[in-house]
Design an enzyme around this catalytic site. Structure first.
Site, mmCIF file in Angstrom:
data_model
loop_
_atom_site.group_PDB
_atom_site.id
_atom_site.type_symbol
_atom_site.label_atom_id
_atom_site.label_comp_id
_atom_site.label_asym_id
_atom_site.label_seq_id
_atom_site.Cartn_x
_atom_site.Cartn_y
_atom_site.Cartn_z
ATOM 1 N N ASP A 52 -10.147 -6.227 27.429
ATOM 2 C CA ASP A 52 -8.770 -5.883 27.043
ATOM 3 C C ASP A 52 -7.852 -6.715 27.931
ATOM 4 O OD1 ASP A 52 -6.202 -4.791 26.858
ATOM 5 O OD2 ASP A 52 -6.947 -2.742 26.651
ATOM 6 N N TYR A 97 7.962 -8.806 18.931
ATOM 7 C CA TYR A 97 7.038 -9.938 18.774
ATOM 8 C C TYR A 97 7.735 -11.248 19.144
ATOM 9 C CZ TYR A 97 3.470 -12.901 16.536
ATOM 10 O OH TYR A 97 2.493 -13.843 16.277
ATOM 11 N N THR A 157 -4.925 -14.753 8.357
ATOM 12 C CA THR A 157 -5.882 -14.042 9.214
ATOM 13 C C THR A 157 -5.714 -12.542 8.931
ATOM 14 O OG1 THR A 157 -4.349 -13.646 11.023
ATOM 15 C CG2 THR A 157 -5.505 -15.763 11.060
HETATM 16 N N1 LIG Z 1 -1.632 -15.301 11.819
HETATM 17 C C1 LIG Z 1 -0.474 -15.870 12.002
HETATM 18 O O1 LIG Z 1 0.265 -16.183 11.045
HETATM 19 C C2 LIG Z 1 -0.001 -16.201 13.403
HETATM 20 C C3 LIG Z 1 1.094 -17.065 13.538
HETATM 21 C C4 LIG Z 1 1.530 -17.418 14.813
HETATM 22 C C5 LIG Z 1 0.882 -16.923 15.917
HETATM 23 N N2 LIG Z 1 -0.174 -16.074 15.765
HETATM 24 C C6 LIG Z 1 -0.827 -15.612 16.980
HETATM 25 O O2 LIG Z 1 -2.171 -16.063 16.966
HETATM 26 C C7 LIG Z 1 -2.975 -15.198 17.756
HETATM 27 C C8 LIG Z 1 -4.198 -14.796 16.939
HETATM 28 O O3 LIG Z 1 -3.752 -14.027 15.846
HETATM 29 P P1 LIG Z 1 -4.552 -13.874 14.467
HETATM 30 O O4 LIG Z 1 -3.612 -14.234 13.396
HETATM 31 O O5 LIG Z 1 -5.876 -14.508 14.562
HETATM 32 O O6 LIG Z 1 -4.681 -12.277 14.424
HETATM 33 P P2 LIG Z 1 -5.924 -11.282 14.403
HETATM 34 O O7 LIG Z 1 -5.319 -9.928 14.366
HETATM 35 O O8 LIG Z 1 -6.907 -11.662 13.368
HETATM 36 O O9 LIG Z 1 -6.605 -11.547 15.823
HETATM 37 C C9 LIG Z 1 -6.069 -11.071 17.013
HETATM 38 C C10 LIG Z 1 -7.205 -10.632 17.901
HETATM 39 O O10 LIG Z 1 -6.656 -10.141 19.130
HETATM 40 C C11 LIG Z 1 -7.405 -8.990 19.494
HETATM 41 N N3 LIG Z 1 -6.655 -8.135 20.413
HETATM 42 C C12 LIG Z 1 -5.600 -7.332 20.137
HETATM 43 N N4 LIG Z 1 -5.247 -6.641 21.239
HETATM 44 C C13 LIG Z 1 -6.092 -7.048 22.229
HETATM 45 C C14 LIG Z 1 -6.224 -6.717 23.596
HETATM 46 N N5 LIG Z 1 -5.417 -5.805 24.186
HETATM 47 N N6 LIG Z 1 -7.187 -7.321 24.321
HETATM 48 C C15 LIG Z 1 -8.022 -8.226 23.734
HETATM 49 N N7 LIG Z 1 -7.952 -8.570 22.438
HETATM 50 C C16 LIG Z 1 -6.998 -7.981 21.705
HETATM 51 C C17 LIG Z 1 -7.700 -8.305 18.158
HETATM 52 O O11 LIG Z 1 -8.742 -7.360 18.281
HETATM 53 C C18 LIG Z 1 -8.029 -9.493 17.274
HETATM 54 O O12 LIG Z 1 -9.409 -9.814 17.306
HETATM 55 C C19 LIG Z 1 -2.060 -14.036 18.159
HETATM 56 O O13 LIG Z 1 -1.577 -14.261 19.463
HETATM 57 C C20 LIG Z 1 -0.934 -14.120 17.156
HETATM 58 O O14 LIG Z 1 0.260 -13.546 17.642
HETATM 59 C C21 LIG Z 1 -0.621 -15.705 14.541
#
Ligand SMILES: NC(=O)c1ccc[n+]([C@@H]2O[C@H](COP(=O)([O-])OP(=O)(O)OC[C@H]3O[C@@H](n4cnc5c(N)ncnc54)[C@H](O)[C@@H]3O)[C@@H](O)[C@H]2O)c1
Length: 251
Positions: A60, A152, A187
């Protein structure tokens, strides 16, 4: 030969979504990866798929002590540590009037404080090993705001600032720190039943030059580039991968 041959990289939130895509891509580029997440079943399944070049640790990012554990696991399992991707994050669409303080703090805690703890935990180890690279995952919301995303957006702007300050502080120690800024990537975060926008994505993409969702695999090569020696002169910088969302104004 891969651009990450013999590099050992920690990926937070690596059990699914973009983090999992990064793990697959980095291993294909020659790396050994330590995947942290709170989704143990998904993390273990990914390691089964990737084999001996991957390891999973329940982690975490908000837990200070857990950072010591994952760094220890990386060096015990693979003998060194060269990089970190601060990828774990949460997104909640909620107008301010409906968000309570605990909800606001949770988003800051995971997205921002988790990244700060990560940089602080790995920097001395990277430096002792001859240097390294940290990639912080911000967002287009680290550059522009959106209604319903105050927490966010604040967290992702802060990650961008944290990146620049850390790059200044750690440059002399041989540690590079950059941020990446994905746009709309398909995702579980954006497609799942939970933390999703009620915005119609077709109207969102109508004025975007590349008018579709990005795929996680379209972000991973950028992260790999920043972890590799190919980006040896890049630090404190921001790298956008968004299909052109930020390139114009919506007239
Ligand atoms: N998907 C998008 O459009 C997008 C765009 C810009 C940025 N992001 C960023 O990219 C990153 C990955 O996002 P994603 O889209 O793959 O989302 P996702 O929800 O598929 O993956 C996020 C992961 O983070 C893990 N997580 C959450 N809280 C946690 C904690 N306290 N400790 C450890 N792990 C934890 C979740 O279990 C999950 O596996 C994030 O930082 C997100 O903000 C995503």
């Amino acid at each position: 030969m891969g651009i990450l041959d013999d590099r050992v990289v920690i990926i937070t939130g690596g059990a699914r979504g973009m983090g999992a895509a990064h793990a697959r891509h980095f291993v294909a580029e020659g790396a050994q990866v330590v995947i942290g997440d709170v989704l143990d079943d998904a993390g273990e399944a990914l390691v089964d798929e990737l084999g001996k070049n991957a390891s999973y640790v329940h982690h975490d990012v908000t837990d200070e002590a857990a950072w010591e554990t994952i760094v220890r696991e990386a060096t015990a399992q693979f003998g060194r540590l060269d990089g970190l991707v601060n990828n774990a994050g949460v997104l909640v669409f909620q107008p301010m009037a409906e968000m309570d303080l605990a909800g606001f703090r949770r988003i800051l805690d995971i997205n921002l404080t988790g990244s700060w703890l990560g940089i602080r935990a790995v920097a001395p180890v990277l430096s002792a090993g001859g240097g390294g690279s940290i990639v912080n995952v911000s967002s287009i919301n680290g550059m522009a705001g959106a209604a319903g995303l105050t927490a966010y957006t604040a967290s992702k702007f802060a990650v961008r600032g944290l990146t620049k300050a850390a790059a200044q502080e750690l440059g002399a120690a041989g540690v590079r720190v950059n941020s990446i800024h994905p746009g709309g990537i398909a995702t579980p975060m954006t497609q799942g039943p939970g933390d999703r926008s009620d915005t119609d994505s077709s109207s969102f993409f109508a004025r975007v030059p590349i008018a579709r969702w990005g795929q996680p695999e379209e972000v991973s090569p950028l992260a790999a580039f920043l972890l590799s020696d190919q980006s040896a002169y890049c630090t404190g910088s921001e790298f956008v991968v968004d299909g052109g969302v930020l390139s114009g104004v919506p007239f």
